[in-house]
Design a protein around this motif. Structure first.
Motif, PDB file in Angstrom:
ATOM      1  N   PRO A 286       0.774  -1.245   0.000  1.00 33.43           N
ATOM      2  CA  PRO A 286       0.000   0.000   0.000  1.00 33.43           C
ATOM      3  C   PRO A 286       0.809   1.302   0.000  1.00 33.43           C
ATOM      4  CG  PRO A 286      -0.988  -1.600   1.460  1.00 33.43           C
ATOM      5  CD  PRO A 286       0.307  -2.205   1.005  1.00 33.43           C
ATOM      6  N   PRO A 287       2.061   1.316   0.528  1.00 33.50           N
ATOM      7  CA  PRO A 287       2.818   2.577   0.417  1.00 33.50           C
ATOM      8  C   PRO A 287       3.034   3.041  -1.012  1.00 33.50           C
ATOM      9  CG  PRO A 287       3.809   1.182   2.097  1.00 33.50           C
ATOM     10  CD  PRO A 287       2.761   0.345   1.396  1.00 33.50           C
ATOM     11  N   LEU A 288       2.960   2.117  -2.004  1.00 32.65           N
ATOM     12  CA  LEU A 288       3.005   2.556  -3.405  1.00 32.65           C
ATOM     13  C   LEU A 288       1.682   3.254  -3.708  1.00 32.65           C
ATOM     14  CD1 LEU A 288       4.520  -0.588  -5.181  1.00 32.65           C
ATOM     15  CD2 LEU A 288       5.663   1.582  -4.713  1.00 32.65           C
ATOM     16  N   PRO A 289       1.724   4.522  -4.096  1.00 32.31           N
ATOM     17  CA  PRO A 289       0.483   5.307  -4.193  1.00 32.31           C
ATOM     18  C   PRO A 289      -0.251   5.166  -5.525  1.00 32.31           C
ATOM     19  CG  PRO A 289       2.375   6.728  -4.578  1.00 32.31           C
ATOM     20  CD  PRO A 289       2.914   5.339  -4.333  1.00 32.31           C
ATOM     21  N   SER A 290      -1.466   4.625  -5.470  1.00 32.69           N
ATOM     22  CA  SER A 290      -2.277   4.559  -6.685  1.00 32.69           C
ATOM     23  C   SER A 290      -2.653   5.951  -7.169  1.00 32.69           C
ATOM     24  CB  SER A 290      -3.549   3.745  -6.430  1.00 32.69           C
ATOM     25  OG  SER A 290      -4.371   4.365  -5.461  1.00 32.69           O
ATOM     26  N   GLU A 291      -2.660   6.928  -6.247  1.00 32.85           N
ATOM     27  CA  GLU A 291      -3.014   8.287  -6.648  1.00 32.85           C
ATOM     28  C   GLU A 291      -1.939   8.936  -7.518  1.00 32.85           C
ATOM     29  OE1 GLU A 291      -1.526   8.625  -2.291  1.00 32.85           O
ATOM     30  OE2 GLU A 291      -2.689   7.226  -3.525  1.00 32.85           O
ATOM     31  N   VAL A 292      -0.778   8.302  -7.609  1.00 38.19           N
ATOM     32  CA  VAL A 292       0.262   8.736  -8.552  1.00 38.19           C
ATOM     33  C   VAL A 292       0.235   7.862  -9.807  1.00 38.19           C
ATOM     34  CG1 VAL A 292       2.746   8.916  -8.953  1.00 38.19           C
ATOM     35  CG2 VAL A 292       1.774   9.721  -6.794  1.00 38.19           C
ATOM     36  N   ILE A 293       0.169   6.542  -9.597  1.00 37.69           N
ATOM     37  CA  ILE A 293       0.266   5.605 -10.713  1.00 37.69           C
ATOM     38  C   ILE A 293      -0.912   5.736 -11.680  1.00 37.69           C
ATOM     39  CG2 ILE A 293       0.380   3.168 -11.347  1.00 37.69           C
ATOM     40  CD1 ILE A 293       1.686   2.689  -8.561  1.00 37.69           C
TER      41      ILE A 293
ATOM     42  N   MET B 126     -12.588   1.620  -2.811  1.00 38.73           N
ATOM     43  CA  MET B 126     -12.514   3.044  -3.132  1.00 38.73           C
ATOM     44  C   MET B 126     -11.980   3.870  -1.966  1.00 38.73           C
ATOM     45  SD  MET B 126     -16.170   3.292  -5.070  1.00 38.73           S
ATOM     46  CE  MET B 126     -16.955   1.688  -5.053  1.00 38.73           C
ATOM     47  N   VAL B 127     -11.502   3.188  -0.916  1.00 31.24           N
ATOM     48  CA  VAL B 127     -10.979   3.887   0.254  1.00 31.24           C
ATOM     49  C   VAL B 127      -9.480   3.648   0.339  1.00 31.24           C
ATOM     50  CG1 VAL B 127     -11.094   4.123   2.762  1.00 31.24           C
ATOM     51  CG2 VAL B 127     -13.165   3.583   1.466  1.00 31.24           C
ATOM     52  N   PRO B 128      -8.667   4.710   0.290  1.00 30.61           N
ATOM     53  CA  PRO B 128      -7.220   4.528   0.367  1.00 30.61           C
ATOM     54  C   PRO B 128      -6.819   3.711   1.590  1.00 30.61           C
ATOM     55  CG  PRO B 128      -7.760   6.789  -0.197  1.00 30.61           C
ATOM     56  CD  PRO B 128      -9.058   6.121   0.147  1.00 30.61           C
ATOM     57  N   ILE B 129      -5.801   2.893   1.445  1.00 32.42           N
ATOM     58  CA  ILE B 129      -5.253   2.011   2.475  1.00 32.42           C
ATOM     59  C   ILE B 129      -6.185   0.818   2.723  1.00 32.42           C
ATOM     60  CG2 ILE B 129      -4.423   1.807   4.854  1.00 32.42           C
ATOM     61  CD1 ILE B 129      -3.792   4.815   4.732  1.00 32.42           C
TER      62      ILE B 129
ATOM     63  N   TRP C 161     -12.891   3.028  -8.928  1.00 27.96           N
ATOM     64  CA  TRP C 161     -11.759   3.795  -8.383  1.00 27.96           C
ATOM     65  C   TRP C 161     -10.728   4.096  -9.468  1.00 27.96           C
ATOM     66  CZ3 TRP C 161     -10.048   6.394  -4.197  1.00 27.96           C
ATOM     67  CH2 TRP C 161      -8.667   6.554  -4.028  1.00 27.96           C
ATOM     68  N   ASN C 162     -10.351   3.063 -10.205  1.00 22.67           N
ATOM     69  CA  ASN C 162      -9.328   3.240 -11.233  1.00 22.67           C
ATOM     70  C   ASN C 162      -9.796   4.193 -12.330  1.00 22.67           C
ATOM     71  OD1 ASN C 162      -7.957   1.371  -9.749  1.00 22.67           O
ATOM     72  ND2 ASN C 162      -7.990  -0.239 -11.293  1.00 22.67           N
ATOM     73  N   ALA C 163     -11.064   4.040 -12.740  1.00 22.94           N
ATOM     74  CA  ALA C 163     -11.576   4.903 -13.803  1.00 22.94           C
ATOM     75  C   ALA C 163     -11.568   6.365 -13.369  1.00 22.94           C
ATOM     76  CB  ALA C 163     -12.993   4.475 -14.191  1.00 22.94           C
ATOM     77  N   ALA C 164     -11.931   6.629 -12.122  1.00 20.88           N
ATOM     78  CA  ALA C 164     -11.953   8.013 -11.632  1.00 20.88           C
ATOM     79  C   ALA C 164     -10.568   8.641 -11.703  1.00 20.88           C
ATOM     80  CB  ALA C 164     -12.492   8.055 -10.202  1.00 20.88           C
ATOM     81  N   LEU C 165      -9.540   7.888 -11.278  1.00 21.31           N
ATOM     82  CA  LEU C 165      -8.188   8.456 -11.254  1.00 21.31           C
ATOM     83  C   LEU C 165      -7.545   8.453 -12.643  1.00 21.31           C
ATOM     84  CD1 LEU C 165      -8.726   8.143  -8.201  1.00 21.31           C
ATOM     85  CD2 LEU C 165      -6.303   7.591  -7.932  1.00 21.31           C
ATOM     86  N   VAL C 166      -7.775   7.395 -13.405  1.00 21.97           N
ATOM     87  CA  VAL C 166      -7.217   7.360 -14.768  1.00 21.97           C
ATOM     88  C   VAL C 166      -7.829   8.472 -15.622  1.00 21.97           C
ATOM     89  CG1 VAL C 166      -7.148   6.034 -16.924  1.00 21.97           C
ATOM     90  CG2 VAL C 166      -6.570   4.920 -14.754  1.00 21.97           C
TER      91      VAL C 166
ATOM     92  N   VAL D 268      -7.354   9.338   6.266  1.00 26.21           N
ATOM     93  CA  VAL D 268      -7.812   7.994   6.613  1.00 26.21           C
ATOM     94  C   VAL D 268      -6.826   7.323   7.557  1.00 26.21           C
ATOM     95  CG1 VAL D 268      -8.255   5.681   5.704  1.00 26.21           C
ATOM     96  CG2 VAL D 268      -9.156   7.687   4.514  1.00 26.21           C
ATOM     97  N   LEU D 269      -5.538   7.440   7.245  1.00 27.61           N
ATOM     98  CA  LEU D 269      -4.514   6.842   8.104  1.00 27.61           C
ATOM     99  C   LEU D 269      -4.552   7.452   9.500  1.00 27.61           C
ATOM    100  CD1 LEU D 269      -2.116   4.950   8.418  1.00 27.61           C
ATOM    101  CD2 LEU D 269      -0.635   6.765   7.533  1.00 27.61           C
TER     102      LEU D 269
END
Length: 221
Positions: free
Chosen positions: A43-50, A130-133, A163-168, A192-193
């Motif tokens: 999880p430390p790899l951020p999907s919000e960047v990728i 759809m919730v980070p972490i 989730w992926n569609a929203a960020l992509v 959230v953390l």
């Protein structure tokens, strides 16, 4: 088309973004899927960047938008199934045995958690994607509780696709401003953390207080 030493305009050539850009540039859509599968496992790899970067790559014609959505969703499901398998392999008996050795917890707490998951597990798996972490962690109890695998995969696919569609799509539409997505989603992840940490600290504090009261009661009697 492949990325060169400067993968995309406005995409950093180092760090997580550079690593993801190299994967997409070398492997195309499967590279984006691999990055997201690893993000689920670590999880430390951020999907919000990728994910926004993948959308930006689609906007630049490096990969197609359909490919970006397909492979990132497949990567999400693959990572989630691995975590599900770990939970299933570990099993309820081992969880109970480990739980019994932990301080400040009761067997009744675990039973209540199991009952909650049995009642709300489908919603937790779907919305948890759809919730980070939490989106990574929810796969483990699903495996422990042996949620039917077809149900788990279906819910994970639907939640991951949203989730992926929203960020992509955000990265696709924002173009060279794709990195702003990570700023906002990263703030949500930190919130959230923080809530999880506060909840954990509060739980431990309540348990310590309860143990102290029980000890005083035993001494008084």
């Amino acid at each position: 088309m492949r990325f060169t030493s400067s993968p995309l305009p406005a995409a950093p050539a180092d760090g997580i973004a550079g690593w993801a850009a190299d994967l997409v540039g070398t492997l195309g859509g499967p590279g984006a899927g691999l990055a997201i599968a690893l993000e689920n496992l670590f999880p430390p790899l951020p999907s919000e960047v990728i994910l926004p970067l993948t959308g930006f790559a689609a906007g630049q014609g490096v990969i197609t938008l359909v490919s970006a959505l397909f492979w990132t969703t497949l990567g999400s499901v693959t990572g989630a199934v691995v975590l599900y398998g770990i939970g299933a392999l570990f099993g309820r008996d081992r969880i109970h045995a480990l739980w019994a050795k932990l301080p400040l917890v009761k067997a009744s707490d675990l039973r209540r958690t199991e009952a909650w998951f049995a009642k709300h597990g489908t919603k937790a798996v779907l919305l948890g994607r759809m919730v980070p972490i939490f989106r990574s962690l929810i796969s483990v109890p699903a495996g422990v509780e042996r949620m039917p695998l077809p149900v788990f995969v279906t819910l994970t696919t639907l939640g991951s696709l949203i989730w992926n569609a929203a960020l992509v799509m955000s990265g696709y539409w924002l173009g060279d401003q794709w990195a702003t997505v990570g700023t906002y989603v990263g703030a949500v992840s930190k919130a959230v953390l923080a809530l999880v940490v506060v909840a954990l600290v509060s739980y431990v504090a309540l348990r310590l207080r309860g143990s102290s009261r029980a000890a005083r009661h035993r001494r008084a009697s």
